[in-house]
Structures are given as C-alpha cells and as structure tokens.
Design an enzyme around this catalytic site. Structure first.
Site, PDB file in Angstrom:
ATOM      1  N   TYR A 226      19.394 -11.594   1.864  1.00 14.50           N
ATOM      2  CA  TYR A 226      18.588 -12.806   1.725  1.00 14.50           C
ATOM      3  C   TYR A 226      19.027 -13.544   0.461  1.00 14.50           C
ATOM      4  O   TYR A 226      18.830 -13.065  -0.652  1.00 14.50           O
ATOM      5  CB  TYR A 226      17.106 -12.476   1.611  1.00 14.50           C
ATOM      6  CG  TYR A 226      16.443 -11.936   2.854  1.00 14.50           C
ATOM      7  CD1 TYR A 226      17.086 -11.941   4.092  1.00 14.50           C
ATOM      8  CD2 TYR A 226      15.156 -11.425   2.792  1.00 14.50           C
ATOM      9  CE1 TYR A 226      16.465 -11.445   5.224  1.00 14.50           C
ATOM     10  CE2 TYR A 226      14.520 -10.926   3.931  1.00 14.50           C
ATOM     11  CZ  TYR A 226      15.180 -10.937   5.139  1.00 14.50           C
ATOM     12  OH  TYR A 226      14.558 -10.449   6.256  1.00 14.50           O
TER      13      TYR A 226
ATOM     14  N   LEU B 265       4.874 -16.767  13.416  1.00 14.85           N
ATOM     15  CA  LEU B 265       4.761 -18.198  13.723  1.00 14.85           C
ATOM     16  C   LEU B 265       6.007 -18.741  14.421  1.00 14.85           C
ATOM     17  O   LEU B 265       6.190 -19.957  14.529  1.00 14.85           O
ATOM     18  CB  LEU B 265       4.488 -18.993  12.437  1.00 14.85           C
ATOM     19  CG  LEU B 265       3.246 -18.569  11.654  1.00 14.85           C
ATOM     20  CD1 LEU B 265       3.049 -19.465  10.448  1.00 14.85           C
ATOM     21  CD2 LEU B 265       2.009 -18.575  12.547  1.00 14.85           C
TER      22      LEU B 265
ATOM     23  N   ARG C 187       9.082 -18.948  13.577  1.00 12.95           N
ATOM     24  CA  ARG C 187       9.869 -19.795  12.670  1.00 12.95           C
ATOM     25  C   ARG C 187       9.331 -21.211  12.556  1.00 12.95           C
ATOM     26  O   ARG C 187      10.069 -22.186  12.544  1.00 12.95           O
ATOM     27  CB  ARG C 187      11.329 -19.802  13.113  1.00 12.95           C
ATOM     28  CG  ARG C 187      11.973 -18.447  12.904  1.00 12.95           C
ATOM     29  CD  ARG C 187      13.248 -18.252  13.674  1.00 12.95           C
ATOM     30  NE  ARG C 187      13.634 -16.849  13.553  1.00 12.95           N
ATOM     31  CZ  ARG C 187      13.139 -15.865  14.291  1.00 12.95           C
ATOM     32  NH1 ARG C 187      12.241 -16.130  15.217  1.00 12.95           N
ATOM     33  NH2 ARG C 187      13.511 -14.621  14.106  1.00 12.95           N
ATOM     34  N   GLY C 188       8.017 -21.297  12.488  1.00 12.77           N
ATOM     35  CA  GLY C 188       7.375 -22.587  12.303  1.00 12.77           C
ATOM     36  C   GLY C 188       7.065 -23.319  13.580  1.00 12.77           C
ATOM     37  O   GLY C 188       6.466 -24.401  13.540  1.00 12.77           O
TER      38      GLY C 188
ATOM     39  N   SER D 198       2.742 -24.065  14.819  1.00  8.49           N
ATOM     40  CA  SER D 198       2.187 -24.668  13.599  1.00  8.49           C
ATOM     41  C   SER D 198       1.711 -26.086  13.851  1.00  8.49           C
ATOM     42  O   SER D 198       2.179 -26.765  14.764  1.00  8.49           O
ATOM     43  CB  SER D 198       3.246 -24.685  12.487  1.00  8.49           C
ATOM     44  OG  SER D 198       4.271 -25.613  12.781  1.00  8.49           O
TER      45      SER D 198
END
Length: 332
Positions: A56, A206, A208-209, A212
């Site tokens: 990361y 979620l 990856r958004g 939302s």
C-alpha cells in the site's frame, strides 16, 4: 460492537477493523495528519484491528502506521499485514512472490517500517499458484514460532485452498470481499470458514464507493475509481446505480445513509464477521461505526434483498488481470 475470538481465546477483537489502504493513495490523495487522527479515533473507539499491506503506497502505509502507533499505542492495536504483491518503481503490478524466503524477507522490511518487533496477523495477499500453499503457510509458521507473527491469515482463497492451508497451520482469519454487491462467497467459502471455525474479515463493504450517497450525487472524486473498476464502466454503471437508488430508498426510510445501511446489513450476516471500515477521514469512520450499531428488522432485510438480490450487480469486482489472481473466484 460485539467481540469475537480470532486465533483462539487469547485474542478477542471488536467485530470492526480499520482498513488503511485509502490513506496511501488507493482512492486518491490523502492527508497524513488526518489519516493519523483517524487511526487514533479508531483506537479510541475500541477498534483494535488495523489492516495494512506492505504494498500500500509501496511502504508508505506501513510507515504511516508506525508513526501513528508511537507513544504506547502499539499496545492498543492488532496489526494485520498483507504481503507478497510485487510492484515496479512506477507502481506497475508485477505479480506475486510467496516463496518461503520471500515471505521472511517481506516481513523483515515490514517490521522496520511499522517500528515493531511482531505483527499480529500475517496474510498472503493472494494465492501464488506457482508455490504450494503449504510451503507459504509453513514459512509463516516458522515466523510464528520465532515470535515475529502471532497469527496466520489468508486472503481471497477458495474453500479448497483454505482447507489445504488449515491442514498445515492454524488459520486465524480469512480476509475477503463481502458486501451487498459482492456475495459470491456465500456458496462455498462462507460455509467453509464456518465449518473450520475461522472468522471472516470482510473488506469492500461499500464496493469501492459504489454503495454510497456520493454516487447518487455525482461526486467527481469517484472518477479515478470508475476508470479502473468494471462496475463503474459506462456499460455497467447505469444498472448498478439503479441498485444503489433502490437501497437509498430503504436507507432514507429508516433515517440512515446508504453506507450505514451497507454496514448494518453486513453485521446481520453473522457474529463471526469482522467489518473492515475503509476510512481515511474521521467523519467516514464515525458514519460507518454508526451503521454497525443499527439492527435491521426482518422486514428491512427482506426489502434489501428485493432491492439488491444476490447476483444483481453488473461487472466483475476487478479488471481481467486482477481477476486472474483471485483463487476465491475459482469454484472449489
């Protein structure tokens, strides 16, 4: 939040963790000071599990956590570290290396970046089919015996591979994507972890958004994600947006956000599931924690199932290259 055992009675964790990938550019720019404040807020809320990967930000995420855990906070944290993903200097994905020597080499550098002498949970990020899983897990077992690793985990493996690994060393947890829009594990993998008594650490809650309010608001910050993920493509997004709109109506009726509904749904799936909250800001963390406090009624769960039934999502979880590395997507 309830607690569960991970790796035996000596390690009891709250059933939520903080996923730290987004703090190192995974979803656009992030502010280090706010990221550290979010880590501290998570620990102060009772969260112990902090999830990172040595790849990361190509080491940035581990160094960030090393900084955040100074001043005695390391004792509050249960550090989960994924490893094995190879990258070039320009960030190009180069595959995986899970040979025993590589396993030990990866950990040596992680310990230095994290400023610690052990990690609580060490997880191969993917299954490297060129190396028998027994050899990889055996190498982590050596590190465990030497005191550098407390528990052994796996990520994105099939039920078949999970059973092979569990026959070699005790597996403390399986980390895998699980959400309203990613429910493939329910057929084989979820029954297998329950048969073996292994907790599940669920990421991508979620999607990856995608799940939302920001998606419905047309938030331009999601543009970078859409460019990489099939579910945000021009072909698939309209169908997926319709699913999110249906979920939004349910969330609005109970006075919650769509994200909170998603975390509440995941909580309803079982007491053996740890929800990873992929927050890089304190307000995101607070929103997710509030969702985990929601107990959905049978009627609400039925409405959610009708709005977003299993298999309704359009598009794969990742692009073709990444999908080829997902052992979890190969039927057992």
């Amino acid at each position: 939040m309830h607690k569960l055992m991970i790796g035996g009675p000596a390690s009891e964790l709250t059933a939520a963790g903080l996923g730290c990938m987004g703090m190192s550019g995974g979803y656009g720019p992030a502010d280090d000071a706010e990221s550290i404040a979010t880590i501290h807020a998570a620990l102060d809320s009772g969260i112990e599990l902090l999830d990172t990967g040595d790849f990361y930000g190509m080491g940035h995420n581990e160094m960030l956590l090393g900084e955040a855990l100074q001043g005695g906070r390391r004792r509050q944290a249960f550090l989960s570290v994924k490893f094995g993903h190879l990258r070039g200097p320009d960030g190009t994905m180069l595959g995986y290396d899970l040979r025993p020597a590589a396993v030990k080499n990866f950990l040596a550098y992680s310990l230095r970046r994290l400023r610690t002498d052990y990690v609580d949970l060490y997880i191969p990020a993917r299954y490297d089919r060129s190396v028998p899983i027994e050899e990889t897990i055996g190498a982590i077992g050596d590190l465990r015996q030497a005191g550098y690793v407390r528990h052994i985990g796996l990520s994105e493996v099939s039920a078949r591979t999970l059973r092979r690994a569990a026959a070699v060393q005790p597996i403390a947890a399986l980390q895998i994507e699980y959400s309203l829009l990613s429910r493939g594990i329910e057929s084989d993998i979820l029954p297998a972890v329950r048969e073996l008594g292994i907790p599940l650490i669920a990421y991508g809650v979620l999607s990856r958004g995608l799940i939302s309010d920001a998606v419905l608001d047309g938030d331009s910050a999601l543009g970078e994600i859409r460019s990489r993920m099939p579910r945000f493509s021009a072909q698939n997004f309209p169908r997926n947006r319709a699913l999110v709109e249906a979920l939004a109506a349910i969330a609005q009726a109970r006075g919650s956000s769509i994200a909170q509904l998603a975390f509440a749904w995941l909580r309803s799936r079982g007491q053996d599931i740890v929800s990873l909250i992929g927050a890089r800001r304190r307000e995101q963390l607070a929103e997710a924690l509030a969702g985990l406090e929601i107990e959905l009624t049978a009627e609400e769960l039925a409405a959610i199932e009708q709005a977003a039934p299993k298999g309704a999502v359009a598009g794969e979880r990742y692009g073709p290259l990444a999908m080829r590395h997902l052992d979890s997507e190969i039927p057992s």
